[in-house]
Design a protein around this motif. Structure first.
Motif, PDB file in Angstrom:
ATOM      1  N   ILE A  18       6.960  45.088  11.976  1.00 45.42           N
ATOM      2  CA  ILE A  18       5.530  44.793  11.934  1.00 45.42           C
ATOM      3  C   ILE A  18       4.953  44.805  13.342  1.00 45.42           C
ATOM      4  O   ILE A  18       5.671  44.569  14.319  1.00 45.42           O
ATOM      5  CB  ILE A  18       5.301  43.417  11.262  1.00 45.42           C
ATOM      6  CG1 ILE A  18       3.819  43.177  10.953  1.00 45.42           C
ATOM      7  CG2 ILE A  18       5.882  42.295  12.109  1.00 45.42           C
ATOM      8  CD1 ILE A  18       3.578  41.944  10.099  1.00 45.42           C
ATOM      9  N   THR A  19       3.667  45.090  13.440  1.00 46.35           N
ATOM     10  CA  THR A  19       2.989  45.020  14.726  1.00 46.35           C
ATOM     11  C   THR A  19       1.614  44.379  14.549  1.00 46.35           C
ATOM     12  O   THR A  19       0.983  44.531  13.502  1.00 46.35           O
ATOM     13  CB  THR A  19       2.838  46.423  15.354  1.00 46.35           C
ATOM     14  OG1 THR A  19       2.307  46.298  16.674  1.00 46.35           O
ATOM     15  CG2 THR A  19       1.923  47.327  14.532  1.00 46.35           C
ATOM     16  N   ALA A  20       1.185  43.657  15.572  1.00 43.94           N
ATOM     17  CA  ALA A  20      -0.181  43.126  15.601  1.00 43.94           C
ATOM     18  C   ALA A  20      -1.065  44.145  16.311  1.00 43.94           C
ATOM     19  O   ALA A  20      -0.575  45.027  17.026  1.00 43.94           O
ATOM     20  CB  ALA A  20      -0.217  41.796  16.343  1.00 43.94           C
ATOM     21  N   PRO A  80       3.458  28.060  12.459  1.00 44.22           N
ATOM     22  CA  PRO A  80       3.202  27.246  11.272  1.00 44.22           C
ATOM     23  C   PRO A  80       2.032  27.700  10.403  1.00 44.22           C
ATOM     24  O   PRO A  80       1.994  27.384   9.208  1.00 44.22           O
ATOM     25  CB  PRO A  80       2.940  25.848  11.864  1.00 44.22           C
ATOM     26  CG  PRO A  80       3.661  25.852  13.173  1.00 44.22           C
ATOM     27  CD  PRO A  80       3.523  27.251  13.695  1.00 44.22           C
ATOM     28  N   SER A  81       1.092  28.436  10.952  1.00 47.62           N
ATOM     29  CA  SER A  81      -0.081  28.823  10.156  1.00 47.62           C
ATOM     30  C   SER A  81       0.127  30.088   9.334  1.00 47.62           C
ATOM     31  O   SER A  81      -0.793  30.556   8.674  1.00 47.62           O
ATOM     32  CB  SER A  81      -1.303  29.009  11.064  1.00 47.62           C
ATOM     33  OG  SER A  81      -1.114  30.068  11.966  1.00 47.62           O
ATOM     34  N   ILE A  82       1.353  30.657   9.302  1.00 52.79           N
ATOM     35  CA  ILE A  82       1.557  31.909   8.582  1.00 52.79           C
ATOM     36  C   ILE A  82       1.260  31.756   7.089  1.00 52.79           C
ATOM     37  O   ILE A  82       0.747  32.679   6.445  1.00 52.79           O
ATOM     38  CB  ILE A  82       2.998  32.445   8.807  1.00 52.79           C
ATOM     39  CG1 ILE A  82       3.151  33.842   8.203  1.00 52.79           C
ATOM     40  CG2 ILE A  82       4.042  31.496   8.251  1.00 52.79           C
ATOM     41  CD1 ILE A  82       2.263  34.894   8.808  1.00 52.79           C
ATOM     42  N   GLY A  83       1.568  30.597   6.524  1.00 52.52           N
ATOM     43  CA  GLY A  83       1.246  30.377   5.111  1.00 52.52           C
ATOM     44  C   GLY A  83      -0.251  30.399   4.870  1.00 52.52           C
ATOM     45  O   GLY A  83      -0.721  30.924   3.853  1.00 52.52           O
ATOM     46  N   ASP A 102      11.039  30.746   6.295  1.00 50.59           N
ATOM     47  CA  ASP A 102      10.949  29.380   6.811  1.00 50.59           C
ATOM     48  C   ASP A 102      11.119  29.364   8.335  1.00 50.59           C
ATOM     49  O   ASP A 102      10.500  28.544   9.025  1.00 50.59           O
ATOM     50  CB  ASP A 102      12.001  28.496   6.151  1.00 50.59           C
ATOM     51  CG  ASP A 102      11.705  28.229   4.675  1.00 50.59           C
ATOM     52  OD1 ASP A 102      10.562  28.512   4.245  1.00 50.59           O
ATOM     53  OD2 ASP A 102      12.611  27.771   3.963  1.00 50.59           O
ATOM     54  N   GLN A 103      11.954  30.271   8.855  1.00 57.43           N
ATOM     55  CA  GLN A 103      12.117  30.350  10.304  1.00 57.43           C
ATOM     56  C   GLN A 103      10.813  30.809  10.958  1.00 57.43           C
ATOM     57  O   GLN A 103      10.397  30.258  11.985  1.00 57.43           O
ATOM     58  CB  GLN A 103      13.246  31.327  10.651  1.00 57.43           C
ATOM     59  CG  GLN A 103      13.489  31.507  12.136  1.00 57.43           C
ATOM     60  CD  GLN A 103      14.094  30.275  12.801  1.00 57.43           C
ATOM     61  OE1 GLN A 103      14.722  29.456  12.132  1.00 57.43           O
ATOM     62  NE2 GLN A 103      13.903  30.142  14.103  1.00 57.43           N
ATOM     63  N   VAL A 104      10.171  31.815  10.360  1.00 54.88           N
ATOM     64  CA  VAL A 104       8.889  32.286  10.890  1.00 54.88           C
ATOM     65  C   VAL A 104       7.850  31.168  10.820  1.00 54.88           C
ATOM     66  O   VAL A 104       7.087  30.944  11.769  1.00 54.88           O
ATOM     67  CB  VAL A 104       8.404  33.529  10.121  1.00 54.88           C
ATOM     68  CG1 VAL A 104       6.959  33.877  10.501  1.00 54.88           C
ATOM     69  CG2 VAL A 104       9.311  34.715  10.393  1.00 54.88           C
ATOM     70  N   ALA A 108       6.155  35.642  19.282  1.00 53.75           N
ATOM     71  CA  ALA A 108       7.583  35.362  19.171  1.00 53.75           C
ATOM     72  C   ALA A 108       8.053  35.474  17.728  1.00 53.75           C
ATOM     73  O   ALA A 108       9.149  35.972  17.453  1.00 53.75           O
ATOM     74  CB  ALA A 108       7.888  33.966  19.723  1.00 53.75           C
ATOM     75  N   ALA A 109       7.212  35.016  16.789  1.00 51.96           N
ATOM     76  CA  ALA A 109       7.579  35.096  15.378  1.00 51.96           C
ATOM     77  C   ALA A 109       7.695  36.551  14.933  1.00 51.96           C
ATOM     78  O   ALA A 109       8.581  36.902  14.146  1.00 51.96           O
ATOM     79  CB  ALA A 109       6.542  34.357  14.526  1.00 51.96           C
TER      80      ALA A 109
END
Length: 273
Positions: free
Chosen positions: A222-224, A52-55, A45-47, A209-210
């Motif tokens: 994790i890395t992008a 907000p688009s992570i879901g 929920d913090q992420v 930041a997330a």
């Protein structure tokens, strides 16, 4: 009479950390599942609050899996799938989609997360004509994966190697490329590589930041990666249309109407010539 856990199940239970958020369980939370703990929901929920688009990314990645398996199994006749980093079972797993098309399809799932192992029985189902197997192995060890897939998979026949959202947990890009090469070297011509990977491109700049928060509060780190880095994983392969795109826009059915919203997750399929 007192009931005791079998040794293997007891070992799995002992490996499960309930005090640290874990990707498989947080991902399950984002998909609306219940196989997660309070710490996973809190971090998830913090992420979401930070990005907000992570879901939407999680749901788009899952929908991409279904479209890929239907295309490979239906139009291209693939009958073997190696799904690495499968995560917790949910609806429309690889074997369900593939065996609906061709009941004789054979699938091997690979994961090393203990809670996924604890749920392995939910994955180990198959049509009578086909086969579904689960391997407890780490993506960092492709040699072990290759040794373990037989006899469920015949490595003399084409295999679709599925690596959805898994290379982002291999922090070193050179190591990630080496893992992909070892896996694809082990399968014959006519095999496929299926990838998704988060990026700070495609509108994902706000995810930086997330991701930093995630790496400080959850596991594994994790890395992008950039489009150029993602493309390097597909070197030597014939990239299927529509190429390297946001996974939400890969071969979307035009009948759904309009163009799908872009998410910051690359998706692509490559064929080994």
């Amino acid at each position: 009479m007192e009931l005791t856990q079998p040794a293997e199940e007891r070992h799995v239970t002992e490996r499960i950390r309930t005090d640290v958020a874990h990707n498989a369980r947080v991902w399950n939370h984002w998909l609306g599942g219940k196989d997660n703990y309070a710490v996973d929901r809190a971090v998830g929920d913090q992420v979401t609050g930070m990005y907000p688009s992570i879901g939407e990314v999680a749901r788009a990645d899952r929908a991409f899996l279904g479209r890929v398996v239907r295309h490979l199994g239906g139009e291209l006749g693939v009958r073997q799938f190696l799904d690495i980093g499968t995560g917790l079972p949910t609806v429309e797993n690889t074997h369900e989609v593939a065996q609906r098309i061709a009941p004789e399809t054979r699938i091997v799932y690979v994961d090393n997360d203990p809670i996924v192992l604890a749920h392995a029985r939910a994955l180990l189902t198959s049509s009578p004509e086909g086969a579904t197997e689960y391997i407890d192995a780490d993506a960092h060890d492709p040699e072990r994966i290759i040794r373990s897939v037989e006899p469920t998979l015949d490595l003399k026949r084409p295999v679709a190697v599925m690596m959805l959202g898994i290379l982002n947990f291999i922090m070193d890009t050179n190591e990630a490329r080496s893992i992909v090469r070892q896996l694809m070297d082990a399968v014959p011509s006519g095999s496929y590589l299926v990838l998704t990977h988060p990026t700070l491109e495609l509108g994902g700049e706000g995810n930086a930041a997330a991701m930093r928060f995630w790496n400080e509060n959850a596991t594994p780190p994790i890395t992008a990666r950039s489009g150029e880095e993602f493309t390097s994983f597909l070197e030597g392969l014939e990239i299927l249309e529509p190429g390297i795109v946001s996974c939400s826009r890969w071969r979307v059915d035009p009948a759904t109407g309009g163009e799908a919203a872009q998410v910051a997750q690359f998706g692509a399929v490559g064929r080994k010539p």
